[in-house]
Each structure stands twice: as C-alpha cells, then as structure tokens.
Design an enzyme around this catalytic site. Structure first.
Site, PDB file in Angstrom:
ATOM      1  CB  SER A  91      -1.729 -82.228 -72.856  1.00  0.00           C
ATOM      2  OG  SER A  91      -1.644 -81.729 -73.686  1.00  0.00           O
ATOM      3  N   GLY A  92      -4.178 -80.249 -72.124  1.00  0.00           N
ATOM      4  CA  GLY A  92      -5.231 -78.733 -72.305  1.00  0.00           C
ATOM      5  C   GLY A  92      -4.394 -77.591 -71.730  1.00  0.00           C
ATOM      6  CB  ALA A  93      -5.392 -74.052 -71.988  1.00  0.00           C
ATOM      7  CB  SER A  95      -4.900 -80.522 -66.545  1.00  0.00           C
ATOM      8  OG  SER A  95      -6.113 -80.367 -67.075  1.00  0.00           O
ATOM      9  CB  VAL A  96      -0.669 -82.518 -68.046  1.00  0.00           C
ATOM     10  CG1 VAL A  96       0.141 -84.263 -68.613  1.00  0.00           C
ATOM     11  CG2 VAL A  96       0.450 -81.626 -68.642  1.00  0.00           C
ATOM     12  CG  ASP A 207     -14.920 -75.536 -72.424  1.00  0.00           C
ATOM     13  OD1 ASP A 207     -14.936 -74.953 -73.985  1.00  0.00           O
ATOM     14  OD2 ASP A 207     -14.057 -76.484 -72.290  1.00  0.00           O
TER      15      ASP A 207
END
Length: 520
Positions: A91-93, A95-96, A207
């Site tokens: 998971s990220g800021a 999205s999963v 990124d």
C-alpha cells in the site's frame, strides 16, 4: 537558520502550514469527473481526454466531450466480476495493491485500487492510466491489462502485471546490499525502460526509488508507479511542480526550480547507491526539511572507493552531479563502463531473485490461490464455468473413475458431467467442496503439485480451511462455526500438476486426478 528560512521562502507556494508539503500544484485545473446513474465514471481532463470506467472495463476517448461516442479510441475489457481478488501485497499514500486472478485467462495480476473522490488521487490515476495506455508492452515497464470501476467501494482498480519477485526495496530488506555484477545487469535493463520514458514518451517519472523498481522471478526488472510522472513536449521542456518522494528528490526540484529528465537520473543514482552500499547516504529520519538542506548544502555522496569498483563509483558520481546539465542521459549511461563491464558475465538475475525469498511460503501462497480459483469456478456460477476449459491444453490429462481424458475439450466435458451430477436439480441438492487439507511441492520450473483433501457438503459456495491466502467474498471457515463432519455427504481427494506458462503469473493444469468416496 538562514538556509532554512531561504528554503521555506522558495517552497512557500507549496507549503501548507497545517498539512505540510503539498503536491496540489501538479493537478490539472480542468480535471473533473462525472458519475452516471448506470455506474460509469467519466474522468475528464483537458490534457488527457476522457476515460470512461465501469464494472466492465475502461474506454479511452480522444475527445474531451463525454457525449462524442464516435471519438472512442481504445477499449480495455477487464471486468470486476472476472477478478478473483486476494489479500493486499502493498500500500502507498494513494492506493492499495492486491493480488488477483483474472478468471478468463487464469493469470495472476496486481490490482492497484484508488479512490476517485479525492482530487489529487484522481489526477494521479489519470496520469498513470495515460502513461500505461500509451506505453504498451515495453520490456522495461510493467504491463497494463485494463481497469474497472467498483460502485460499491468508489474505487477504480488498475490491473497490472504481477511482479512476483517484489521490489528492490524488498530485496534490500533481506540481503542488505546487492552485488555489483547483479546491479549492473539490473540497471542496464532499468535504464532501457527509463530511456524509453524520456526519449520516446517524453515523460519525467519523478518518483524513481527502490520501491518502484520491480523484478519478476524470471529476472526481468521493470519500472512502475507512474501516478506522478509528467509529460514534456520535447527534450528541452521543463517541469515546474513539486511532487514525488522527497528522499530521492534532486537539488533542482528541492529548490523549486524548473527541472527535466536529469531529475530522474539523480534519483536513479541514489537508488543505485542504496542498493550497492546497503545504506541511504543522507540522514532521512530527522524530517523532510533537514533532509532537503543536506541534499542542497552537503557535497554529493560518493561510495567508499576502497570498497567498490572505480566503475561503480564513477557511475554514482555522474548521476549525483548537483548541476543537472552535468548529469548524463539514460542513453549515455547505457554505455557507461559500469554497465558494459559485466555484459559478458551474463549474470543470471532469475537465479539471484529466486534465491532471496523463502520458496516454501511462495509455493504455499501459489497453491492457495490456484486451489481457491479452481474450486470457486467449479462450485460457482454457470456464467463463469466455461472459462475452466482454458485451464487445460491439448496435452493435459484428467483421470477419474478409471477413465482418462486428454485435451481441453474432453476434460471440460468430463468435468461438466461431474459438476452437473453434484449440482442436482434443486438448490437444496447442490454439493460443494470443503478443502480440509492442502499439500504442495515444487514441480519443474515454476510449477507446483497440489493435493487437496476434503468433504462434500450441501451448500452454495466452496470453502477452504486453514490460515492461508484469503479471497475477497469467500467466507472464513472459522467464522461459519459449523462442524464439517455433521454435514458431510462424501469425501474427495484431488491432485493437480500445475505448470507455468510463458507469461509471468500464467498457469495451466497438465495433469489432474480425482477420487470421490462415500457419496450418498
């Protein structure tokens, strides 16, 4: 303190006193969305056109007007009901990411789920979808398989190639550092992907970091996560927005100056430094402002020359030039001695990646997913059952009750007869599988032998005991609270020889043996 105040002044348009650093300046001011009564989401952007999402898939349109159906350009049929979704793998800021099996082709994919009701996430979704749609099947980028909208959750899911070796960040957690010959081969292929992004797609990724550099068990590294990438009109154009992971951000981006492709080269150099030395070269745990001051004021980091080859140190030094104009391009780095030095050694990246993680757990997870997939098809709805035929090839063999069936057509016919017998004429007569024991062992290159033992009970849904991989929509056996023995009407044993296909995550059944006992 003067340096800190100067930095804050430079970043004042991007700094929110309550929320910290903001990436709002990267948003398309014309971004909006429409939600129709029929469950279709229209994401609109003057920059990108219109993308229509519903439960059946994605339609990309060239026009910025929703009602101009004749402008339709591309359709990606990847329906929500055709996905068997399993637990999260990251998971990220915004999205999963979950593993899923695409039922029509039985391929394991990665599903990236994003909430559309937050504007910043919506913009990142548009950017990523656009990049993936326009860069199909490039060997250095993760493959895009489609996207769909789920009205119940308000999420759009992007279906991506499942990189079953994880990220370079995952590898570093286990190995601490990666040998130079391996890094040379890895970054050779990653540079090819970055060269394509810069030279052909005219995109700054913005990124690049170890967590966004993935690899599969075949030893193929690829770049992922294009949610904040930015398009440039040509090689001389510049960006002027502040987005991305501060940890790997270049000096010109921290200064809020205009920037271009060299910003990715800086990030790539830091990622290589961390992978090779096992350490991030700056102090990153004292807050983003302190980190940015280090990047601006300290000399560029260089690896210990007594521990690393001159070629490795030279590559890092070239990438981490403070002056962006002094950094080489991705194309130029492909000819750097660090990359060319190890070309003849033919490092086996597949062997390296496969040696990193526990193969036992990986095999068990695969067996769990494939077992759930097969029995959910067998005991599930009729409208999906026909997909089971493509689980077999013309050389596959299915054995039951002393009979042997060969080829997908014969096998599917035999299984359909058994399925019809177990289903009965009334819902109250339907028998379903309960897998009580599951054993697995490796088979060939990437395959697995699975033996399932269990019971038949009257019901409407397949069940599996144990604490392995869980699937969405499949009830937990523990939560049901009933005794299998009291509802058992028969037993079964089934063995599957599963072989891997040419594509990562693609499997087929080479051999299958079924035994049914005590069926009343």
């Amino acid at each position: 303190m003067a340096a800190l105040e100067e930095l804050k002044k430079k970043l004042s348009p991007l700094f929110d006193a309550e929320k910290g650093f903001s990436s709002s300046s990267s948003l398309d001011p014309n971004d909006s969305y429409l939600l129709s009564d029929g469950g279709t989401v229209n994401l609109l952007s003057r920059s990108y056109g219109v993308y229509n999402f519903n439960e059946l898939g994605l339609q990309k349109c060239t026009s910025s007007h929703v009602d101009e159906s004749e402008s339709s350009e591309t359709t990606y049929q990847c329906a929500s009901h055709e996905m068997r979704v399993f637990g999260a793998i990251g998971s990220g800021a915004s999205s999963v990411v979950q593993r899923a099996i695409h039922i029509p082709n039985h391929r394991i994919l990665a599903l990236k789920k994003i909430n559309i009701f937050e504007r910043e996430k919506r913009q990142q979704l548009l950017t990523e979808i656009r990049t993936l749609c326009e860069a199909p099947c490039h060997e250095g980028l993760v493959d895009f398989h489609g996207a769909f909208y789920s009205p119940d959750s308000g999420q759009i899911s992007i279906a991506l190639e499942y990189m079953n070796g994880g990220s370079l960040a995952d590898i570093l957690k286990v190995t601490k550092k990666i040998p130079e010959p391996v890094l040379s081969s890895l970054f050779h292929k990653l540079l090819q992907g970055l060269s394509y992004l810069h030279g052909v797609r005219h995109l700054v990724h913005r990124d690049i970091k170890p967590a966004n550099l993935l690899i599969n068990l075949k030893g193929e590294p690829k770049i992922t996560d294009f949610g904040i990438s930015a398009g440039l009109e040509n090689s001389m154009a510049m960006c002027a927005t502040f987005v991305g992971t501060v940890t790997y951000m270049s000096p010109e981006r921290i200064r809020n100056d205009s920037y271009s492709y060299p910003a990715d080269i800086w990030s790539l150099g830091l990622a290589l430094f961390e992978c090779g030395t096992g350490e991030f070269p700056y102090i990153a745990n004292e807050g983003p402002v302190n980190l940015m001051l280090q990047i601006l004021d300290d000399p560029s980091p260089t690896p210990p020359k007594q521990e690393f080859s001159p070629e490795f140190c030279s590559f890092i030094d070239a990438c981490l030039q403070k002056d962006p104009d002094a950094r080489p391009t991705a194309d130029q780095l492909l000819s750097h001695p660090f990359i060319t030095k190890h070309e003849k050694e033919r490092v086996d990246l597949a062997t390296f990646v496969q040696s990193i993680f526990d193969p036992t757990q990986r095999l068990k997870d695969l067996a769990d997913m494939l077992t759930i997939h097969y029995y959910s098809l067998f005991d599930g709805f009729d409208d999906l059952w026909h997909h089971a035929k493509s689980l077999y090839t013309e050389t596959s063999v299915f054995s039951f009750s002393g009979k042997h069936n060969t080829g997908s057509t014969e096998i599917f016919s035999a299984l359909s007869d058994i399925r019809n017998t177990l289903t009965g004429d009334l819902p109250s007569e339907k028998l379903v599988h309960v897998v009580e024991k599951l054993h697995c062992k490796p088979c060939g290159s990437g395959g697995v032998i699975i033996r399932a033992v269990g019971s038949f009970i009257v019901g409407n849904q397949f069940l599996i005991c144990g604490d392995g991989v869980q699937a969405e929509g499949l009830p937990s056996f523990k939560d049901l609270g009933f005794d299998v023995a009291s509802r058992r009407v028969g037993r079964f044993q089934e063995q599957f020889v599963v072989e891997s296909g040419d594509l990562i995550g693609k499997y087929f059944l080479a051999k299958q043996e079924l035994y049914i006992t005590n069926l009343d």
